[in-house]
Design an enzyme around this catalytic site. Sequence first.
Site, short mmCIF file in Angstrom:
data_model
loop_
_atom_site.label_atom_id
_atom_site.label_comp_id
_atom_site.label_asym_id
_atom_site.label_seq_id
_atom_site.Cartn_x
_atom_site.Cartn_y
_atom_site.Cartn_z
N ASN A 6 0.46 -1.02 -0.19
CA ASN A 6 -0.50 0.10 -0.18
C ASN A 6 0.45 1.46 0.40
O ASN A 6 2.01 1.92 1.15
CB ASN A 6 -0.49 0.14 1.37
CG ASN A 6 -1.68 1.40 1.94
OD1 ASN A 6 -2.23 2.18 0.62
ND2 ASN A 6 -2.85 1.13 2.24
N TRP A 7 1.24 2.00 -0.88
CA TRP A 7 1.87 3.05 -1.44
C TRP A 7 1.32 4.30 -0.71
O TRP A 7 2.28 5.40 -0.07
CB TRP A 7 2.42 3.28 -2.60
CG TRP A 7 3.13 2.13 -3.25
CD1 TRP A 7 3.60 1.27 -2.77
CD2 TRP A 7 3.59 2.06 -5.48
NE1 TRP A 7 4.24 0.68 -4.16
CE2 TRP A 7 4.14 1.39 -5.38
CE3 TRP A 7 3.22 3.52 -5.83
CZ2 TRP A 7 4.94 1.06 -6.56
CZ3 TRP A 7 3.80 3.29 -7.06
CH2 TRP A 7 4.58 2.52 -7.73
N LYS A 8 0.17 4.34 -0.42
CA LYS A 8 -0.76 5.15 0.26
C LYS A 8 0.24 6.74 -0.61
O LYS A 8 0.03 6.21 -1.66
CB LYS A 8 0.10 5.58 2.00
CG LYS A 8 0.25 4.62 2.60
CD LYS A 8 0.28 4.44 3.99
CE LYS A 8 0.07 2.88 4.82
NZ LYS A 8 -0.01 3.51 6.50
N HIS A 42 -9.79 1.32 5.36
CA HIS A 42 -8.51 1.56 5.47
C HIS A 42 -8.29 2.58 6.49
O HIS A 42 -8.98 3.37 6.93
CB HIS A 42 -7.34 2.06 4.39
CG HIS A 42 -5.95 1.96 5.41
ND1 HIS A 42 -5.62 2.93 5.97
CD2 HIS A 42 -4.94 1.13 5.38
CE1 HIS A 42 -4.03 2.49 7.05
NE2 HIS A 42 -3.95 1.49 5.38
N GLU A 50 -6.90 4.20 8.17
CA GLU A 50 -6.41 6.55 7.93
C GLU A 50 -7.55 6.78 7.35
O GLU A 50 -8.53 8.21 7.58
CB GLU A 50 -5.42 6.54 6.87
CG GLU A 50 -4.42 6.25 7.46
CD GLU A 50 -3.04 5.72 7.12
OE1 GLU A 50 -3.22 5.76 5.37
OE2 GLU A 50 -1.91 4.71 7.80
N GLU A 87 -4.97 -4.81 10.39
CA GLU A 87 -4.60 -4.29 11.05
C GLU A 87 -4.47 -3.30 12.11
O GLU A 87 -5.62 -2.03 12.15
CB GLU A 87 -4.41 -2.86 9.60
CG GLU A 87 -4.00 -3.40 8.32
CD GLU A 87 -3.12 -2.30 7.36
OE1 GLU A 87 -3.10 -3.03 6.67
OE2 GLU A 87 -4.29 -1.34 7.46
N GLY A 94 2.38 2.42 10.59
CA GLY A 94 3.26 4.03 10.30
C GLY A 94 3.97 3.83 12.10
O GLY A 94 4.46 5.04 12.01
N SER A 146 3.50 -2.19 10.81
CA SER A 146 4.57 -1.74 10.80
C SER A 146 5.43 -3.24 10.50
O SER A 146 6.15 -4.18 10.74
CB SER A 146 4.90 -2.05 11.44
OG SER A 146 4.98 -0.41 12.38
N GLY A 182 2.66 -1.19 4.03
CA GLY A 182 2.48 0.82 3.72
C GLY A 182 4.77 0.61 3.67
O GLY A 182 4.93 -0.01 2.34
N GLY A 183 5.28 1.35 4.59
CA GLY A 183 6.25 2.00 4.48
C GLY A 183 7.65 0.89 3.17
O GLY A 183 7.91 1.91 3.00
P1 13P Z 1 3.06 0.33 7.26
O1 13P Z 1 3.13 -0.92 6.98
O2 13P Z 1 3.79 1.29 7.22
O3 13P Z 1 2.70 0.35 9.02
O4 13P Z 1 1.53 0.49 7.57
C1 13P Z 1 0.54 -0.11 7.41
C2 13P Z 1 -0.78 -0.08 6.27
O5 13P Z 1 -1.16 1.14 6.83
C3 13P Z 1 -0.73 -1.06 4.69
O6 13P Z 1 -1.98 -1.01 4.73
#
Ligand code: 13P
Length: 270
Positions: free
Chosen positions: A29-31, A114, A116, A186, A192, A231, A252-253
């Site tokens: 997930n590149w966000k 998600h 977010e 999640e 994050g 994470s 994510g990251g």
């Molecule tokens: P991180 O891997 O950056 O913690 O993000 C997880 C995430 O929200 C994937 O959708």
Amino acid sequence: MVRIQGIIPCWSIEQEVRKPMRRKLIAGNWKMHGSLMQNESLLRALIGAQSPDHVDMAVLVPAPYLDQVRQILQGTNCAWGAQDVSDEVRGAFTGEMAASMLGEFGCRYAIVGHSERRQRHGETDALVARKAQRALEAGLTPIVCLGESLEQRERGETKSVVRRQFGAIIEVLGAEGISMSTLAYEPIWAIGTGRSATAAQAQEVHGWLRQQMAEHAETVAAGLRILYGGSVKASNAVELMSQPDVDGALVGGASLVAEEFLAIARAAAQ
Ligand code: 13P
């Protein structure tokens, strides 16, 4: 119950009873990250490397990059998708993206719910369920995110929160719709923060969630792909991915760094 035309689940119920085979999925997930230039080098590194057999890979990118991603990933074993989808089919809904539009860009997946978006955009359980329904109707696989906040975990409410979120999904999609969806647990406190759930914490919720599904339809539960997100990195992927009810990761990251993302995929293949 959602009506889905012309979609055949990738597993047959008969096979499932004998041997639940769940292929792992590692989805990035590149966000809201990337640029045309950065994406190009990340994607070229991903497809240029030896990616593991028996693991599905995907990137979930900001909508303006879908055409670029399609051009680069077409014909490779890395799928792509979007990070959200509208709960409407089409019409006067400024800023929204219809599932059918994502389909035109070759998307296989769409994230829905998600945290977010639940937090920043006030998305409710019912809205998330309708989004998942629209994705399925357009032939996309929704990746439905569920998970509790730190306060909720500390109050011992993890299962009641996830049960409520899951309940809204099953009410709209039914077991048939869920059989064509992917879930992602999640925990918000792990996103994050660099503080992943432990493998045991993840397994506890994943196993319990599969049990919840089994109460509706055992065969669907056995075939249901449940990803863990929060994470995930190369250094904790082996342990997380080796849990019996963890069927992959929503990353994510670490998905923005080709070597990390590939290492997570390799961990899933072990
Ligand atoms: P991180 O891997 O950056 O913690 O993000 C997880 C995430 O929200 C994937 O959708």
